[in-house]
Design a protein around this motif. Structure first.
Motif, PDB file in Angstrom:
ATOM      1  N   THR A  11       3.080  31.784  31.950  1.00  9.45           N
ATOM      2  CA  THR A  11       2.254  32.241  30.738  1.00  9.45           C
ATOM      3  C   THR A  11       2.642  30.920  29.589  1.00  9.45           C
ATOM      4  OG1 THR A  11       3.385  34.345  31.650  1.00  9.45           O
ATOM      5  CG2 THR A  11       3.175  33.553  29.583  1.00  9.45           C
ATOM      6  N   ALA A  12       3.330  30.219  29.687  1.00  5.77           N
ATOM      7  CA  ALA A  12       4.092  29.086  28.841  1.00  5.77           C
ATOM      8  C   ALA A  12       3.078  28.398  28.782  1.00  5.77           C
ATOM      9  CB  ALA A  12       5.130  28.254  29.993  1.00  5.77           C
ATOM     10  N   ARG A  13       2.454  28.232  27.387  1.00  2.00           N
ATOM     11  CA  ARG A  13       1.538  26.733  27.124  1.00  2.00           C
ATOM     12  C   ARG A  13       2.488  25.218  27.226  1.00  2.00           C
ATOM     13  NH1 ARG A  13      -1.778  29.380  22.084  1.00  2.00           N
ATOM     14  NH2 ARG A  13      -3.011  27.894  23.062  1.00  2.00           N
ATOM     15  N   PHE A  18       0.242  24.766  17.414  1.00  2.00           N
ATOM     16  CA  PHE A  18       1.386  24.765  16.554  1.00  2.00           C
ATOM     17  C   PHE A  18       0.564  24.423  14.811  1.00  2.00           C
ATOM     18  CE2 PHE A  18       1.759  20.521  18.571  1.00  2.00           C
ATOM     19  CZ  PHE A  18       1.337  19.903  17.581  1.00  2.00           C
ATOM     20  N   ASP A 109      13.183  28.612  10.038  1.00  2.00           N
ATOM     21  CA  ASP A 109      12.280  29.616  11.276  1.00  2.00           C
ATOM     22  C   ASP A 109      11.641  27.997  11.516  1.00  2.00           C
ATOM     23  OD1 ASP A 109      10.152  30.231  12.426  1.00  2.00           O
ATOM     24  OD2 ASP A 109       9.275  30.683  10.736  1.00  2.00           O
ATOM     25  N   THR A 130      11.091  25.973  28.324  1.00  2.00           N
ATOM     26  CA  THR A 130      10.382  26.472  28.731  1.00  2.00           C
ATOM     27  C   THR A 130      10.477  28.135  28.430  1.00  2.00           C
ATOM     28  OG1 THR A 130       9.770  25.410  30.452  1.00  2.00           O
ATOM     29  CG2 THR A 130       8.503  27.154  30.211  1.00  2.00           C
ATOM     30  N   GLY A 133      11.728  28.926  24.767  1.00  2.00           N
ATOM     31  CA  GLY A 133       9.509  28.381  24.096  1.00  2.00           C
ATOM     32  C   GLY A 133       9.165  29.122  23.754  1.00  2.00           C
ATOM     33  N   LEU A 134       9.334  30.390  25.100  1.00  2.00           N
ATOM     34  CA  LEU A 134       8.530  31.300  25.050  1.00  2.00           C
ATOM     35  C   LEU A 134       9.100  32.588  24.650  1.00  2.00           C
ATOM     36  CD1 LEU A 134       5.765  32.184  26.655  1.00  2.00           C
ATOM     37  CD2 LEU A 134       7.491  32.683  28.796  1.00  2.00           C
ATOM     38  N   ASP A 137       8.705  32.057  21.254  1.00  2.00           N
ATOM     39  CA  ASP A 137       7.309  31.502  20.724  1.00  2.00           C
ATOM     40  C   ASP A 137       7.417  30.806  19.915  1.00  2.00           C
ATOM     41  OD1 ASP A 137       4.639  31.956  20.873  1.00  2.00           O
ATOM     42  OD2 ASP A 137       4.201  33.352  18.827  1.00  2.00           O
ATOM     43  N   VAL A 138       8.300  29.587  20.169  1.00  2.00           N
ATOM     44  CA  VAL A 138       8.659  28.515  18.838  1.00  2.00           C
ATOM     45  C   VAL A 138       8.172  27.507  19.477  1.00  2.00           C
ATOM     46  CG1 VAL A 138      10.509  28.125  19.430  1.00  2.00           C
ATOM     47  CG2 VAL A 138       9.785  27.020  17.670  1.00  2.00           C
ATOM     48  N   HIS A 204       7.130  24.893  25.589  1.00  2.00           N
ATOM     49  CA  HIS A 204       6.329  25.663  25.156  1.00  2.00           C
ATOM     50  C   HIS A 204       5.329  25.427  24.079  1.00  2.00           C
ATOM     51  CE1 HIS A 204       4.329  29.883  24.856  1.00  2.00           C
ATOM     52  NE2 HIS A 204       4.881  30.242  24.366  1.00  2.00           N
ATOM     53  N   ARG A 205       3.794  25.663  24.173  1.00  2.00           N
ATOM     54  CA  ARG A 205       3.209  25.376  22.576  1.00  2.00           C
ATOM     55  C   ARG A 205       3.594  23.389  22.211  1.00  2.00           C
ATOM     56  NH1 ARG A 205       4.440  28.995  17.891  1.00  2.00           N
ATOM     57  NH2 ARG A 205       2.961  28.324  17.701  1.00  2.00           N
TER      58      ARG A 205
END
Length: 243
Positions: A11-13, A18, A109, A130, A133-134, A137-138, A204-205
């Motif tokens: 699921t992680a990117r 960003f 934030d 991971t 971050g997931l 969602d950052v 993640h991201r």
């Protein structure tokens, strides 16, 4: 739990996703004696969070420090009970919940978060950075002091400050062979003695290349990048108060 980690990794990117131009961090100065104002798109200064922990018997201090360059924007922490045993490869199940407790107390934030631990450099591509971050969602990346798995594509023993070496997946990992899962990054070096690199990987991201560039941009006067270094110091400060 290993199956859950594989699901998290799927699921992680592990790519850049960003809004803030993190490449602009190259213009920031994280050395505390020489601050520089950094503007991102729309004039909003990027905020970088460092996250680290200190352990108190059956409790853990989770500390977050948010920086804008060398300026400390916010410090917060949580002290949480440890409810999961120490199991190598499953540390995020032990440490992740307490970190989320600390994030619940955070007003800022952050545009990117640096965690003391691994991201994609993990047997199942799902280290602490991971998971966090997931969950948050950052954009997140891991900064580890030792290499958990993977193989450097070149020697890392005599790197100069600013050098990096790609880390590729090996047969202990779920990633396809030869996948670049992170980098050994030499943040500092000295003529009188040599220090080892840190091992940086996307959580993640963030891509592996961007994770490396963020850590290089966040260098101060020490081996650890400033966000995790000041978070480490703050965690020890809180631990001392509770001790």
């Amino acid at each position: 739990m290993e199956a859950l980690q594989r699901d998290i990794a799927t699921t992680a990117r592990f790519e850049d996703a960003f809004d803030v131009d993190l490449a602009a961090l190259d213009r920031a100065d994280f050395a505390p004696d020489d601050q520089t104002t950094l503007d991102g798109p729309g004039g909003d200064p990027p905020l970088v969070a460092g996250v680290d922990q200190a352990f108190l018997d059956e409790r853990v201090v989770s500390a977050i420090v948010v920086l804008r360059g060398a300026e400390v924007v916010e410090r917060t922490h949580a002290v949480s009970p440890l409810t999961f045993p120490y199991v190598p490869g499953l540390l995020s199940f032990r440490e992740g919940g307490p970190i989320l407790d600390a994030f619940e107390t955070l007003d800022a934030d952050p545009d990117v978060a640096l965690f003391d631990g691994s991201g994609r450099i993990h047997f199942r591509q799902a280290g602490l950075a991971t998971h966090m971050g997931l969950a948050l969602d950052v954009p997140a990346l891991g900064v580890a002091k030792r290499l958990l798995c993977g193989t450097p594509v070149a020697d890392t023993d005599r790197l100069d400050a600013g050098d990096s070496v790609a880390i590729e997946s090996d047969d202990r990992m779920d990633a396809p062979p030869g996948t670049v899962v992170g980098h050994a990054v030499q943040t500092r070096q000295f003529d009188s003695y040599r220090i080892n690199p840190v091992y940086v990987s996307p959580g993640h991201r963030v891509s592996a290349a961007t994770a490396r560039d963020v850590v290089l941009a966040c260098r101060g006067g020490y081996k650890l990048p400033e966000p995790t270094r000041v978070a480490d110091a703050y965690a020890d400060e809180v631990k001392a108060d509770y001790s």
